[in-house]
Design an enzyme around this catalytic site. Structure first.
Site, PDB file in Angstrom:
ATOM      1  N   HIS A   1      -9.651   0.953   4.732  1.00 47.08           N
ATOM      2  CA  HIS A   1      -8.381   1.174   5.431  1.00 47.08           C
ATOM      3  C   HIS A   1      -8.630   2.140   6.597  1.00 47.08           C
ATOM      4  O   HIS A   1      -9.436   3.067   6.483  1.00 47.08           O
ATOM      5  CB  HIS A   1      -7.337   1.747   4.470  1.00 47.08           C
ATOM      6  CG  HIS A   1      -5.963   1.770   5.055  1.00 47.08           C
ATOM      7  ND1 HIS A   1      -5.563   2.744   5.928  1.00 47.08           N
ATOM      8  CD2 HIS A   1      -4.914   0.919   4.933  1.00 47.08           C
ATOM      9  CE1 HIS A   1      -4.316   2.497   6.306  1.00 47.08           C
ATOM     10  NE2 HIS A   1      -3.906   1.392   5.721  1.00 47.08           N
TER      11      HIS A   1
ATOM     12  N   SER B   1       3.207  -2.184  10.489  1.00 46.59           N
ATOM     13  CA  SER B   1       4.657  -2.202  10.706  1.00 46.59           C
ATOM     14  C   SER B   1       5.280  -3.563  10.410  1.00 46.59           C
ATOM     15  O   SER B   1       6.228  -3.978  11.098  1.00 46.59           O
ATOM     16  CB  SER B   1       5.005  -1.734  12.128  1.00 46.59           C
ATOM     17  OG  SER B   1       4.564  -0.403  12.320  1.00 46.59           O
TER      18      SER B   1
ATOM     19  N   ASN C   1       0.870  -1.182   0.000  1.00 52.58           N
ATOM     20  CA  ASN C   1       0.000   0.000   0.000  1.00 52.58           C
ATOM     21  C   ASN C   1       0.905   1.229   0.000  1.00 52.58           C
ATOM     22  O   ASN C   1       1.453   1.586   1.037  1.00 52.58           O
ATOM     23  CB  ASN C   1      -0.892  -0.038   1.252  1.00 52.58           C
ATOM     24  CG  ASN C   1      -1.719   1.231   1.406  1.00 52.58           C
ATOM     25  OD1 ASN C   1      -1.810   2.039   0.487  1.00 52.58           O
ATOM     26  ND2 ASN C   1      -2.324   1.402   2.582  1.00 52.58           N
ATOM     27  N   TRP C   2       1.044   1.823  -1.168  1.00 52.32           N
ATOM     28  CA  TRP C   2       1.976   2.954  -1.296  1.00 52.32           C
ATOM     29  C   TRP C   2       1.404   4.249  -0.716  1.00 52.32           C
ATOM     30  O   TRP C   2       2.100   5.257  -0.651  1.00 52.32           O
ATOM     31  CB  TRP C   2       2.355   3.166  -2.772  1.00 52.32           C
ATOM     32  CG  TRP C   2       3.127   2.035  -3.385  1.00 52.32           C
ATOM     33  CD1 TRP C   2       3.534   0.884  -2.765  1.00 52.32           C
ATOM     34  CD2 TRP C   2       3.590   1.938  -4.741  1.00 52.32           C
ATOM     35  NE1 TRP C   2       4.208   0.082  -3.651  1.00 52.32           N
ATOM     36  CE2 TRP C   2       4.259   0.701  -4.871  1.00 52.32           C
ATOM     37  CE3 TRP C   2       3.491   2.773  -5.861  1.00 52.32           C
ATOM     38  CZ2 TRP C   2       4.832   0.286  -6.075  1.00 52.32           C
ATOM     39  CZ3 TRP C   2       4.061   2.359  -7.061  1.00 52.32           C
ATOM     40  CH2 TRP C   2       4.730   1.128  -7.160  1.00 52.32           C
ATOM     41  N   LYS C   3       0.131   4.231  -0.381  1.00 46.58           N
ATOM     42  CA  LYS C   3      -0.544   5.427   0.169  1.00 46.58           C
ATOM     43  C   LYS C   3      -0.318   6.632  -0.765  1.00 46.58           C
ATOM     44  O   LYS C   3      -0.253   6.449  -1.980  1.00 46.58           O
ATOM     45  CB  LYS C   3      -0.074   5.704   1.603  1.00 46.58           C
ATOM     46  CG  LYS C   3      -0.168   4.467   2.477  1.00 46.58           C
ATOM     47  CD  LYS C   3      -0.053   4.751   3.936  1.00 46.58           C
ATOM     48  CE  LYS C   3      -0.037   3.439   4.699  1.00 46.58           C
ATOM     49  NZ  LYS C   3      -0.120   3.606   6.134  1.00 46.58           N
TER      50      LYS C   3
ATOM     51  N   GLY D   1       2.733  -1.117   4.369  1.00 40.83           N
ATOM     52  CA  GLY D   1       2.790   0.311   4.071  1.00 40.83           C
ATOM     53  C   GLY D   1       4.227   0.750   3.855  1.00 40.83           C
ATOM     54  O   GLY D   1       4.801   0.582   2.774  1.00 40.83           O
ATOM     55  N   GLY D   2       4.841   1.268   4.898  1.00 39.78           N
ATOM     56  CA  GLY D   2       6.192   1.843   4.805  1.00 39.78           C
ATOM     57  C   GLY D   2       7.205   0.973   4.084  1.00 39.78           C
ATOM     58  O   GLY D   2       7.937   1.455   3.209  1.00 39.78           O
TER      59      GLY D   2
ATOM     60  N   GLU E   1      -7.063   4.578   7.664  1.00 41.79           N
ATOM     61  CA  GLU E   1      -6.857   6.001   7.363  1.00 41.79           C
ATOM     62  C   GLU E   1      -8.084   6.582   6.661  1.00 41.79           C
ATOM     63  O   GLU E   1      -8.429   7.742   6.855  1.00 41.79           O
ATOM     64  CB  GLU E   1      -5.571   6.182   6.538  1.00 41.79           C
ATOM     65  CG  GLU E   1      -4.336   5.990   7.414  1.00 41.79           C
ATOM     66  CD  GLU E   1      -3.095   5.520   6.684  1.00 41.79           C
ATOM     67  OE1 GLU E   1      -3.041   5.585   5.447  1.00 41.79           O
ATOM     68  OE2 GLU E   1      -2.160   5.059   7.376  1.00 41.79           O
TER      69      GLU E   1
ATOM     70  N   GLY F   1       2.213   2.238  10.763  1.00 39.43           N
ATOM     71  CA  GLY F   1       3.156   3.342  10.602  1.00 39.43           C
ATOM     72  C   GLY F   1       3.804   3.784  11.899  1.00 39.43           C
ATOM     73  O   GLY F   1       4.437   4.838  11.959  1.00 39.43           O
TER      74      GLY F   1
ATOM     75  N   GLU G   1      -5.588  -5.094  10.560  1.00 39.68           N
ATOM     76  CA  GLU G   1      -4.589  -4.047  10.769  1.00 39.68           C
ATOM     77  C   GLU G   1      -4.895  -3.300  12.067  1.00 39.68           C
ATOM     78  O   GLU G   1      -5.733  -2.385  12.076  1.00 39.68           O
ATOM     79  CB  GLU G   1      -4.627  -3.049   9.610  1.00 39.68           C
ATOM     80  CG  GLU G   1      -4.313  -3.658   8.268  1.00 39.68           C
ATOM     81  CD  GLU G   1      -3.715  -2.631   7.325  1.00 39.68           C
ATOM     82  OE1 GLU G   1      -2.584  -2.845   6.867  1.00 39.68           O
ATOM     83  OE2 GLU G   1      -4.355  -1.595   7.079  1.00 39.68           O
TER      84      GLU G   1
END
Ligand code: PEP
Length: 257
Positions: A98, A216, A12-14, A237-238, A100, A176, A170
Site C-alpha cells: 500500500h 476516493s 481497507n479500514w487502515k 478506504g474512507g 502508505e 483519501g 491506486e
C-alpha cells in the site's frame, strides 16, 4: 466466450476501529450483504480487530484480510506479524505494498516482493498495490512507475499462482484526497497492467487476474468506474468505515456484474 471476472470490493479500514467497533460494523454489513455471493467482499481491519471481525464473519461469505505482514515466519522483528499468524486468525487476503506503507514505513519494491512470495507460500491472497504519485503523473512517469512496481512486486511468482494475486491500482494522489481518477485515466492504467500481466504470464491468465481501483471511490463515482472493461472492483478506504457507504459500493459492484 468472454472471461467473467468476479468483482471484488475490499475495505481497507487502515488504523481505524477497535475490536468491538470492527465486529459491530462487520455484523451490520452481514445483515445487509451477507448473502451476496455474486461479488467477493473482503474486510481488512487493523491487526487488533482481526480476531473479533473474524468471529463475526465465521461461516459467512464475507472474507477477512490483513493490511500488511512480514515475509519471515517468525523471529526478532518487533512489531511485525507473519503470514502464519494471520492464517491462524482465518485471514484469507492481505494488502501488500500500500502506498502508505511505501511512503511512511519504507516498504521497497524488493521488500513488497518478499511479502508477496511469502503470502502465496502460505495460501494468502495478496492484494498488491501499485500507483504513481502526483509528481510522477505530472512528469509523465505513471506507466513507468506502475510497470516497475508490478514487475518487481511479482518477481518469482509462478504462472500457476498469478490468478490468486489481486492487483490494486491506486494513484497516490487520489487516496483519501477526494480526487478520483477519471474513468479514462483509471481504465488506461488498468488496461496497461493487464497487458503487462499478459507479457509476464500469458494473455489467457492475465484475463483472469482481478485489478481493483482504489482512490476516493465512493457510491457516486463507483458505477462508472466499475463499468470499465478492466476494472474488476475497488479497494476502499474512507467509504469502507461506514456501513451505509460500503453497502452501496457492494451494491454498485453487484449492479455492474
Ligand atoms: C486506500 O487507502 O486504499 C484508499 C483507496 O483510500 P480512500 O478510498 O480513502 O481514498
Amino acid at each position: 466466450m468472454p472471461i467473467i471476472r468476479k468483482k471484488l470490493i475490499a475495505g481497507n479500514w487502515k488504523m481505524n476501529k477497535s475490536a468491538g467497533d470492527g465486529a459491530a460494523l462487520a455484523k451490520e454489513l452481514l445483515e445487509a450483504i451477507g448473502r451476496e455471493t455474486a461479488v467477493d467482499v473482503v474486510l481488512c481491519p487493523p491487526f487488533t480487530a482481526l480476531e473479533s471481525v473474524g468471529h463475526a464473519l465465521e461461516g459467512q461469505a464475507l472474507k477477512l484480510g490483513a493490511q500488511n505482514m512480514h515475509p519471515e515466519r517468525n523471529g526478532a522483528f518487533t512489531g511485525e506479524i507473519s503470514a502464519e499468524m494471520l492464517r491462524t486468525l482465518y485471514v484469507s487476503h492481505v494488502i501488500l505494498g500500500h502506498s502508505e506503507r511505501r511512503q511512511f514505513f519504507g516498504d521497497t519494491d524488493a521488500f513488497v516482493n518478499q511479502k508477496v512470495l511469502a503470502a502465496l507460500a502460505h495460501e494468502l491472497r495478496p492484494i498488491l498495490c501499485v500507483g504513481e504519485t502526483l509528481a510522477e503523473r505530472e512528469s509523465g512517469a505513471t506507466l513507468t512507475v506502475v510497470q516497475r512496481q508490478l514487475e518487481a512486486g511479482l518477481s518469482g511468482v509462478k504462472a500457476e499462482q498469478i490468478t490468486t494475486v489481486i492487483v490494486a491500482y491506486e494513484p497516490v494522489w487520489a487516496i483519501g484526497t477526494g480526487k478520483v481518477a477519471t474513468t479514462e485515466q483509471a481504465q488506461e492504467v488498468h488496461a496497461f497492467i493487464r497487458e503487462l500481466l499478459g507479457q509476464l504470464f500469458g494473455a489467457a491468465l492475465a484475463q483472469k487476474v482481478r485489478i481493483l481501483y482504489g482512490g476516493s471511490m465512493k457510491p457516486a463515482n463507483a458505477p462508472e468506474l466499475l463499468a470499465q472493461k478492466d476494472i474488476d472492483g475497488g479497494l476502499i478506504g474512507g467509504a469502507s468505515l461506514e456501513a451505509r457507504s460500503f453497502i452501496e459500493l457492494v451494491k454498485a459492484a453487484l449492479a455492474a456484474v
